[in-house]
Enzyme design. Structure first.
Site, mmCIF file in Angstrom:
data_model
loop_
_atom_site.group_PDB
_atom_site.id
_atom_site.type_symbol
_atom_site.label_atom_id
_atom_site.label_comp_id
_atom_site.label_asym_id
_atom_site.label_seq_id
_atom_site.Cartn_x
_atom_site.Cartn_y
_atom_site.Cartn_z
ATOM 1 C CG ASP A 133 50.619 41.565 34.258
ATOM 2 O OD1 ASP A 133 51.674 41.291 34.855
ATOM 3 O OD2 ASP A 133 49.737 40.594 33.723
ATOM 4 C CB CYS A 179 44.651 31.715 45.452
ATOM 5 S SG CYS A 179 44.376 30.767 47.018
ATOM 6 C CG HIS A 237 47.366 27.827 44.287
ATOM 7 N ND1 HIS A 237 46.965 29.228 44.841
ATOM 8 C CD2 HIS A 237 47.369 27.580 43.249
ATOM 9 C CE1 HIS A 237 47.155 29.783 43.730
ATOM 10 N NE2 HIS A 237 47.598 28.810 42.374
ATOM 11 C CG ASP A 260 46.963 29.946 39.147
ATOM 12 O OD1 ASP A 260 46.234 30.587 39.557
ATOM 13 O OD2 ASP A 260 47.931 28.900 39.769
#
Length: 268
Positions: A133, A179, A237, A260
């Site tokens: 981001d 992950c 995951h 998450d």
């Protein structure tokens, strides 16, 4: 003079300055006494993260070592992971993470005022664990291609070296994570801040892109698979769950909450 400070159970976490102010007539004298850090407290019944079972507090708050399960449903691999949430300077790194977030930069006063809410802090940390981001996040994700110029995600075995490298590189995202790495680092940060946290591994993990709650596969009239749609099923995951109450949803939703940090797609 001896005095005791009793903070409200919902007080904002973070660094505090302790200042003694003495008023004598029309004169005011102030003296800086030092700093202290306030964290979430799973031992305090009034705290939103209160966890009644001591064995669970030992496991989900104080344990610095764990196992992360990866692989596939037919061959599950157990990876050792060092969380290291009590190692030197980790607390300073985790508190700095809060101050680097977009939430803080957009409105520092509102952000700091909400730091007594583990739901809010969990969202901020979840955003900061990945660097997708442009917010000085900790890790960049990479799932294909060459890793020769940076660290292959499979070589990480703990959070401490990742967080220290992030700070040493002036808070530029560390390359690379997947992950289980995102989840391992996030567990470290949340435990460091006092939020009980664990990792969850899911095998044959459904990834529904169009939000119709099904994994859609398309075939032509002869039975040939068509490359239509983006739904998929991953081998596995890994994500986190943190323990806190949900006064916004009602008591039936108290307990383990899903977080998450893997940056697959933007959340609504």
């Amino acid at each position: 003079i001896n005095f005791t400070i009793s903070s409200p159970a919902n007080a904002a976490i973070g660094r505090y300055n302790l200042i003694l102010q003495v008023t004598s007539g029309n004169k005011i004298f102030s003296r800086f006494l030092g700093q202290f850090v306030l964290l979430f407290n799973p031992w305090c019944p009034g705290d939103a993260v209160y966890m009644a079972n001591e064995n669970e507090r030992q496991e989900y708050v104080l344990n610095e070592n764990g196992i992360i399960f990866v692989g596939n449903a037919k061959y599950i691999e157990a990876r050792g992971w060092y969380y290291g949430q009590f190692q030197d300077d980790l607390l300073n790194i985790c508190l700095t993470m809060l101050d680097l977030s977009l939430y803080y930069r957009q409105d520092p006063a509102i952000d700091v005022a909400r730091r007594g809410d583990p739901k809010y802090v969990g969202r901020v940390i979840s955003s900061m664990i990945n660097g997708n981001d442009n917010d000085n996040g900790v890790l960049l994700g990479k799932w294909q291609g060459s890793f020769h110029s940076h660290e292959n995600p499979s070589r990480w075995d703990g959070s401490v070296v990742i967080l220290q490298k992030w700070r040493q590189d002036n808070y530029k995202p560390v390359q690379y994570g997947q992950c289980w790495v995102f989840a391992g680092v996030m567990c470290t940060v949340l435990r460091c801040l006092g939020i009980p946290t664990r990792l969850v591994s899911n095998f044959n993990s459904a990834h529904d892109v169009d939000r119709n709650l099904s994994i859609d596969k398309y075939y032509d009239s002869s039975g040939k698979s068509l490359n239509i749609g983006k739904d998929s099923t991953w081998d596995y995951h890994v994500w986190n769950e943190s323990w806190f109450i949900r006064p916004d949803l009602g008591t039936s939703y108290n307990g383990w909450q899903v977080l998450d940090a893997t940056p697959q797609e933007q959340s609504k």
